[in-house]
Design a protein around this motif. Structure first.
Motif, PDB file in Angstrom:
ATOM      1  N   LEU A  52       1.101  -0.922  -0.383  1.00  0.00           N
ATOM      2  CA  LEU A  52      -0.177  -0.181   0.150  1.00  0.00           C
ATOM      3  C   LEU A  52       0.692   0.630   0.386  1.00  0.00           C
ATOM      4  O   LEU A  52       1.704   1.494   0.975  1.00  0.00           O
ATOM      5  CB  LEU A  52      -1.039  -0.037   1.247  1.00  0.00           C
ATOM      6  N   ALA A  53       0.824   1.975  -1.201  1.00  0.00           N
ATOM      7  CA  ALA A  53       1.657   2.754  -1.587  1.00  0.00           C
ATOM      8  C   ALA A  53       1.407   4.434  -0.613  1.00  0.00           C
ATOM      9  O   ALA A  53       0.749   5.327  -0.544  1.00  0.00           O
ATOM     10  CB  ALA A  53       1.957   3.909  -2.761  1.00  0.00           C
ATOM     11  N   VAL A  54       1.113   4.858   0.975  1.00  0.00           N
ATOM     12  CA  VAL A  54       0.937   5.329   2.178  1.00  0.00           C
ATOM     13  C   VAL A  54       1.828   6.355   1.295  1.00  0.00           C
ATOM     14  O   VAL A  54       2.385   6.228   1.627  1.00  0.00           O
ATOM     15  CB  VAL A  54       0.854   4.473   3.687  1.00  0.00           C
ATOM     16  N   GLY A  55       0.782   7.501   1.188  1.00  0.00           N
ATOM     17  CA  GLY A  55       1.186   8.733   0.898  1.00  0.00           C
ATOM     18  C   GLY A  55       2.651   9.007   0.418  1.00  0.00           C
ATOM     19  O   GLY A  55       3.015   9.960   0.196  1.00  0.00           O
ATOM     20  N   VAL A  56       2.043   8.650  -0.853  1.00  0.00           N
ATOM     21  CA  VAL A  56       2.983   8.563  -2.168  1.00  0.00           C
ATOM     22  C   VAL A  56       1.574   8.784  -3.102  1.00  0.00           C
ATOM     23  O   VAL A  56       0.488   8.304  -3.542  1.00  0.00           O
ATOM     24  CB  VAL A  56       3.850   7.621  -2.751  1.00  0.00           C
ATOM     25  N   ARG A  57       1.803   9.871  -4.229  1.00  0.00           N
ATOM     26  CA  ARG A  57       1.099  10.622  -4.758  1.00  0.00           C
ATOM     27  C   ARG A  57       1.045   9.303  -6.266  1.00  0.00           C
ATOM     28  O   ARG A  57       2.068   8.657  -6.726  1.00  0.00           O
ATOM     29  CB  ARG A  57       1.543  11.747  -5.763  1.00  0.00           C
ATOM     30  N   ALA A  58       0.025   9.332  -6.409  1.00  0.00           N
ATOM     31  CA  ALA A  58      -0.902   8.087  -7.832  1.00  0.00           C
ATOM     32  C   ALA A  58       0.263   8.027  -8.903  1.00  0.00           C
ATOM     33  O   ALA A  58       1.177   7.388  -9.001  1.00  0.00           O
ATOM     34  CB  ALA A  58      -1.314   7.810  -8.252  1.00  0.00           C
ATOM     35  N   SER A  59       1.022   9.435  -8.829  1.00  0.00           N
ATOM     36  CA  SER A  59       1.228   9.702 -10.449  1.00  0.00           C
ATOM     37  C   SER A  59       2.800  10.117 -10.288  1.00  0.00           C
ATOM     38  O   SER A  59       3.460   9.848 -11.381  1.00  0.00           O
ATOM     39  CB  SER A  59       0.864  11.614 -11.126  1.00  0.00           C
ATOM     40  N   ALA A  60       3.358  10.069  -8.967  1.00  0.00           N
ATOM     41  CA  ALA A  60       4.499   9.727  -8.679  1.00  0.00           C
ATOM     42  C   ALA A  60       5.126   8.311  -7.129  1.00  0.00           C
ATOM     43  O   ALA A  60       6.262   8.528  -7.411  1.00  0.00           O
ATOM     44  CB  ALA A  60       4.949  10.972  -7.725  1.00  0.00           C
ATOM     45  N   ALA A  61       4.784   7.347  -8.610  1.00  0.00           N
ATOM     46  CA  ALA A  61       4.460   5.969  -7.541  1.00  0.00           C
ATOM     47  C   ALA A  61       5.398   4.895  -8.782  1.00  0.00           C
ATOM     48  O   ALA A  61       5.795   3.839  -8.053  1.00  0.00           O
ATOM     49  CB  ALA A  61       3.583   5.538  -7.270  1.00  0.00           C
ATOM     50  N   GLY A  62       5.794   6.000  -9.615  1.00  0.00           N
ATOM     51  CA  GLY A  62       7.004   5.038 -10.273  1.00  0.00           C
ATOM     52  C   GLY A  62       8.232   4.223  -9.776  1.00  0.00           C
ATOM     53  O   GLY A  62       8.334   2.400  -9.622  1.00  0.00           O
ATOM     54  N   ALA A  63       9.008   4.938  -9.251  1.00  0.00           N
ATOM     55  CA  ALA A  63      10.102   4.470  -7.715  1.00  0.00           C
ATOM     56  C   ALA A  63       9.091   3.475  -7.117  1.00  0.00           C
ATOM     57  O   ALA A  63       9.784   2.335  -6.811  1.00  0.00           O
ATOM     58  CB  ALA A  63      10.529   5.252  -7.426  1.00  0.00           C
ATOM     59  N   VAL A  64       8.352   3.372  -6.514  1.00  0.00           N
ATOM     60  CA  VAL A  64       7.497   2.712  -5.416  1.00  0.00           C
ATOM     61  C   VAL A  64       7.470   1.219  -6.415  1.00  0.00           C
ATOM     62  O   VAL A  64       7.888   0.098  -5.677  1.00  0.00           O
ATOM     63  CB  VAL A  64       6.105   3.019  -5.073  1.00  0.00           C
ATOM     64  N   VAL A  65       6.770   1.187  -7.541  1.00  0.00           N
ATOM     65  CA  VAL A  65       6.590   0.142  -8.403  1.00  0.00           C
ATOM     66  C   VAL A  65       7.232  -0.798  -8.678  1.00  0.00           C
ATOM     67  O   VAL A  65       8.019  -1.919  -8.522  1.00  0.00           O
ATOM     68  CB  VAL A  65       5.649   1.173  -9.321  1.00  0.00           C
TER      69      VAL A  65
END
Length: 542
Positions: A52-65
């Motif tokens: 769950l990418a809490v605190g991360v904007r969806a558009s900026a979640a590439g690094a999390v992915v």
């Protein structure tokens, strides 16, 4: 319990909470656990994890992915529809988006429960070594009461819900078990007895561990404690006293109760989630939009059944009808579960529907006895619910039983019957099966069909009604009484409370002014049916 797949998770949670954006590896990818993203710590290796990418904007979640892919995770959940779909597809990680304004902590609980939903009582195991007791693989990292409590206390340990169902138990080598514990493990339920009931009363009245004596020959004493959270009783934790309890066993058990509370909260959340999913599946089954072959095993349905429908009295003036209907749902669900175990009930447009099994129902089409055992049970259940709900809600409740059908593939027909029966119930007849009111529901159905087809609602009855309205006559009432009486003039006169000559005169005038042929049996039948069904007239009510 088998590890659920991404497809299983989406089925349970539903697209109102979670929307699939990308699934490059397909929906058969296993989801073993749910983790929260922490920007300040590296992601651990977690094959099958859902992040769950809490605190991360969806558009900026590439690094999390990308990080999730390196950690072997199954997928990432972001908030919003503008997530990095391209990154997810490139790196083979599923991408999902959280719908609506659901808080992350609620989403976490929902998903953890979904991963663990359906887990039965399990053996206590340590973190990472097996299924968490009663919570499934999704809670492994949260830790389980496990051997730690059993070893520290010095006795075989079990956790139960408030209905004395075994959610989890320990098996530590060398710790004694008695027959009661063995039977509880095998049957997933503590054996019932008057002595047991008294011990539970004593234990639940305490706010600390209590020592309880052995109940019979061959049994062992117990150390037990209620498990509570925020003043609410969630269940209990029990330790078999085989003579080897530690000196600080009571203090250790009191500390372990907080861990057991987490287990019980998770088990309850999983049950509630499974119940919600079953209700949604039942709704679609009743509407005819669910696949019967797959719905039946998921709802635990096998063989003949019928639909029971429960509704509040339509004439009641309810300031909060929706809330009252939800309370009715609770009553119906409780009574059905008490008789049939796990049970799917659903509230649809103010009506509570439940499926009642009918195992004695024959598969053939031959003549049936007047009252089968399941008929008696269904009728008794419906009457009991109407009585209990009426007292609890202080509003009259009606109950309708549709026809018994051979399986879930015909459940929509039984529901249609139940809906029709609800419409003919009243204060004098609050409970009925479709067979008991077949003439009334048949007439009601004919009324519906006739009202929908122009060629069926045209005819002499309209001319009669129009003439009465224009001239103040009572030809329609006289005609329906005459036809209800079987064309017997004396009988019609009694229904009208007039002299037979008056009745005869009115009929002669109706023939002359409206142009009806009472000598034609077909016209008499159609006229009677239209006056009864479309005009709503009866000789008895005139």
């Amino acid at each position: 319990m088998d590890v659920p797949t991404l497809g299983d998770l989406l089925d349970v949670v539903g697209d109102s909470a979670l929307r699939l954006r990308a699934a490059p590896a397909g929906l058969a990818v296993p989801v073993a656990e749910v983790l929260l993203y922490d920007a300040g710590a590296p992601l651990p290796a977690a094959p099958g994890g859902l992040l769950l990418a809490v605190g991360v904007r969806a558009s900026a979640a590439g690094a999390v992915v990308r990080a999730a892919a390196r950690a072997g995770m199954a997928g990432v959940v972001v908030r919003g529809a503008d997530g990095p779909v391209g990154e997810a597809e490139t790196h083979g990680v599923a991408l999902l988006s959280l719908e609506g304004d659901m808080p992350w902590h609620e989403a976490h609980l929902l998903l953890v429960s979904a991963v663990g939903a359906g887990a039965g009582p399990g053996e206590f195991t340590g973190p990472g070594t097996g299924p968490a007791a009663g919570g499934g693989r999704g809670q492994r990292r949260a830790g389980a009461p496990g051997p730690a409590i059993a070893t520290a206390v010095g006795g075989a340990t079990a956790v139960e819900d408030p209905r004395q169902r075994l959610l989890a138990y320990s098996t530590v080598a060398g710790q004694a078990l008695d027959e009661d514990r063995r039977q509880g493990i095998l049957g997933r339920q503590v054996p019932a007895s008057a002595e047991n009931t008294e011990q539970y009363r004593v234990m639940f009245a305490a706010d600390h561990p209590v020592r309880l004596p052995a109940l019979g020959k061959g049994d062992l004493p117990r150390l037990a404690m209620p498990v509570r959270a925020g003043g609410e009783t969630l269940g209990s934790i029990w330790v078999v006293d085989g003579g080897m309890l530690a000196a600080d066993a009571e203090e250790t058990l009191a500390q372990g109760a907080s861990t057991a509370a987490l287990l019980l909260l998770r088990a309850r959340a999983a049950r509630e989630l499974a119940r919600h999913h079953n209700s949604d599946l039942l709704r679609r089954l009743l509407e005819g939009t669910a696949e019967a072959a797959t719905a039946a095993p998921r709802l635990g349905i096998d063989g003949a059944l019928r639909v029971a429908a429960f509704a509040l009295d339509a004439a009641a003036d309810l300031p909060d009808a929706e809330r009252t209907a939800l309370r009715l749902l609770d009553v119906v669900r409780l009574q059905c579960e008490a008789r049939y175990g796990r049970h799917a009930c659903v509230l649809v447009d103010g009506v509570v529907y439940a499926l009642l099994p009918a195992p004695e129902a024959p598969g053939g089409t031959g003549p049936e006895p007047r009252r089968r055992p399941h008929e008696q049970r269904h009728r008794a259940l419906a009457e009991d619910i109407v009585r209990r709900a009426g007292r609890a809600l202080r509003i009259p409740v009606r109950a309708a039983l549709g026809a018994v059908v051979p399986g879930v593939s015909a459940v929509t027909a039984s529901r249609a019957d139940a809906d029709l029966v609800l419409r003919v119930l009243d204060e004098q007849l609050p409970v009925a099966s479709v067979d008991e009111v077949r003439p009334r529901v048949t007439l009601l159905r004919l009324t519906q069909l006739m009202g929908e087809r122009r060629e069926l609602n045209e005819g002499a009855w309209r001319r009669v009604m129009a003439y009465d309205e224009a001239h103040g006559t009572e030809y329609a009432r006289t005609l329906i009484c005459f036809l209800d009486a079987g064309c017997d003039m004396a009988g019609a006169a009694r229904l009208l409370a007039v002299h037979p000559n008056t009745c005869r005169y009115r009929l002669r005038q109706a023939r002359q002014h409206v142009g009806i042929d009472l000598d034609d049996p077909d016209e008499r039948l159609v006229l009677w049916l239209q006056l009864r069904a479309l005009a709503g007239l009866t000789g008895a009510s005139s």
